[in-house]
Design a protein around this motif. Structure first.
Motif, PDB file in Angstrom:
ATOM      1  N   GLY A 199      89.769  -0.327 -14.973  1.00 34.99           N
ATOM      2  CA  GLY A 199      89.098  -0.187 -16.120  1.00 34.99           C
ATOM      3  C   GLY A 199      89.670  -0.748 -17.428  1.00 34.99           C
ATOM      4  N   GLN A 200      90.364  -1.687 -16.969  1.00 30.26           N
ATOM      5  CA  GLN A 200      90.742  -2.683 -18.262  1.00 30.26           C
ATOM      6  C   GLN A 200      90.632  -4.311 -17.602  1.00 30.26           C
ATOM      7  N   ILE A 201      90.250  -5.188 -18.848  1.00 37.48           N
ATOM      8  CA  ILE A 201      90.396  -6.462 -18.666  1.00 37.48           C
ATOM      9  C   ILE A 201      91.712  -7.068 -18.952  1.00 37.48           C
ATOM     10  N   GLN A 202      92.274  -7.701 -17.829  1.00 36.43           N
ATOM     11  CA  GLN A 202      93.847  -8.159 -17.850  1.00 36.43           C
ATOM     12  C   GLN A 202      93.470  -9.689 -17.942  1.00 36.43           C
ATOM     13  N   SER A 203      94.563 -10.298 -18.442  1.00 37.73           N
ATOM     14  CA  SER A 203      94.631 -11.724 -18.554  1.00 37.73           C
ATOM     15  C   SER A 203      95.563 -12.371 -17.840  1.00 37.73           C
ATOM     16  N   PHE A 204      95.551 -13.594 -17.114  1.00 38.83           N
ATOM     17  CA  PHE A 204      96.365 -14.284 -16.424  1.00 38.83           C
ATOM     18  C   PHE A 204      96.382 -15.633 -16.936  1.00 38.83           C
ATOM     19  N   PHE A 205      97.475 -16.305 -17.361  1.00 37.73           N
ATOM     20  CA  PHE A 205      97.670 -17.662 -17.832  1.00 37.73           C
ATOM     21  C   PHE A 205      98.150 -18.604 -16.678  1.00 37.73           C
ATOM     22  N   SER A 206      98.832 -17.901 -15.555  1.00 38.07           N
ATOM     23  CA  SER A 206      99.505 -18.549 -14.477  1.00 38.07           C
ATOM     24  C   SER A 206      99.097 -17.677 -13.311  1.00 38.07           C
ATOM     25  N   GLY A 207      99.476 -18.189 -12.090  1.00 43.72           N
ATOM     26  CA  GLY A 207      99.304 -17.761 -10.732  1.00 43.72           C
ATOM     27  C   GLY A 207      98.255 -18.239  -9.788  1.00 43.72           C
ATOM     28  N   SER A 208      98.245 -17.665  -8.608  1.00 43.08           N
ATOM     29  CA  SER A 208      97.317 -18.123  -7.508  1.00 43.08           C
ATOM     30  C   SER A 208      96.019 -17.253  -7.411  1.00 43.08           C
ATOM     31  N   LEU A 209      95.108 -17.582  -6.943  1.00 43.41           N
ATOM     32  CA  LEU A 209      93.928 -16.746  -6.761  1.00 43.41           C
ATOM     33  C   LEU A 209      93.288 -16.719  -5.417  1.00 43.41           C
ATOM     34  N   VAL A 210      93.042 -15.557  -4.920  1.00 47.87           N
ATOM     35  CA  VAL A 210      92.816 -15.623  -3.595  1.00 47.87           C
ATOM     36  C   VAL A 210      91.489 -14.678  -3.579  1.00 47.87           C
ATOM     37  N   TYR A 211      90.225 -15.021  -2.909  1.00 51.07           N
ATOM     38  CA  TYR A 211      89.483 -14.328  -2.801  1.00 51.07           C
ATOM     39  C   TYR A 211      88.431 -14.392  -1.509  1.00 51.07           C
TER      40      TYR A 211
END
Length: 211
Positions: A199-211
């Motif tokens: 229910g919230q928008i979170q921000s990420f400035f670094s990290g790895s994304l998996v989909y």
């Protein structure tokens, strides 16, 4: 050369037709295949998340202008995705002594056939055969294109979103020991990933994304 301060003026481009110790994010090994691009270019500018985003946008636009270059997609924060939906390239930026050094690796020359044991099977390729001379010319041409086609933050966000391969999809962002799953809704003004989770928008400035 940048570390040792042996370069008198910028920008500068360095390319190679053979790379034996390529690295990606988090020091992961980058496999360099024959007839692929491996180059770095350096110019004086600060580095942030938006820088890698802008370079990815410029690469998509530049490659689309090459014969058989095709339309590439982008995966946050710095991967190029090819026609089979797999990684075909990546971008790595480092700020060294006030100079931004950008490393780029892109797979060209789509193999006609590959056995399942072939390490190339897990990657993607741009269906364009390039020779040794082009591995020198293309990096210089791209660096010139990028430096003369800078975009505003709003334009970067708009064009990057149009190339994003996981927009509005369920993804997981891994940052250290933290794993957050949610719907990828786009990028913020600094290139940060925006994830709708719980229910919230979170921000990420670094990290790895998996989909």
């Amino acid at each position: 050369l940048v570390t040792q301060k042996k370069i008198d003026s910028y920008p500068i481009v360095v390319s190679t037709s053979v790379q034996t110790a390529g690295v990606g994010r988090k020091s992961d090994k980058w496999h360099h295949f024959p007839e692929s691009l491996a180059f770095s270019f350096a110019y004086q500018e600060s580095f942030n998340t938006l820088t890698a985003i802008e370079i990815g946008v410029a690469l998509c636009q530049f490659i689309s202008q090459l014969p058989s270059g095709g339309n590439l997609m982008l995966k946050w924060p710095n991967d190029l995705i090819g026609p089979r939906g797999r990684k075909c390239g990546g971008i790595l930026g480092q700020l060294i002594n006030g100079v931004l050094v950008v490393g780029v690796g892109i797979n060209f020359n789509f193999p006609a056939a590959m056995p399942k044991s072939d390490p190339r099977e897990e990657f993607d390729f741009i269906a364009l055969s390039i020779d040794n001379e082009q591995t020198k010319k293309i990096p210089v041409a791209f660096a010139e294109y990028f430096l003369t086609h800078r975009l505003s933050a709003q334009e970067i966000s708009r064009v990057w979103t149009s190339h994003c391969c996981h927009l509005n999809k369920s993804v997981t962002i891994i940052n250290g020991q933290s794993k957050v799953r949610g719907i990828f809704t786009g990028i913020g003004p600094a290139g940060e990933a925006l994830l709708s989770s719980e229910g919230q928008i979170q921000s990420f400035f670094s990290g790895s994304l998996v989909y």
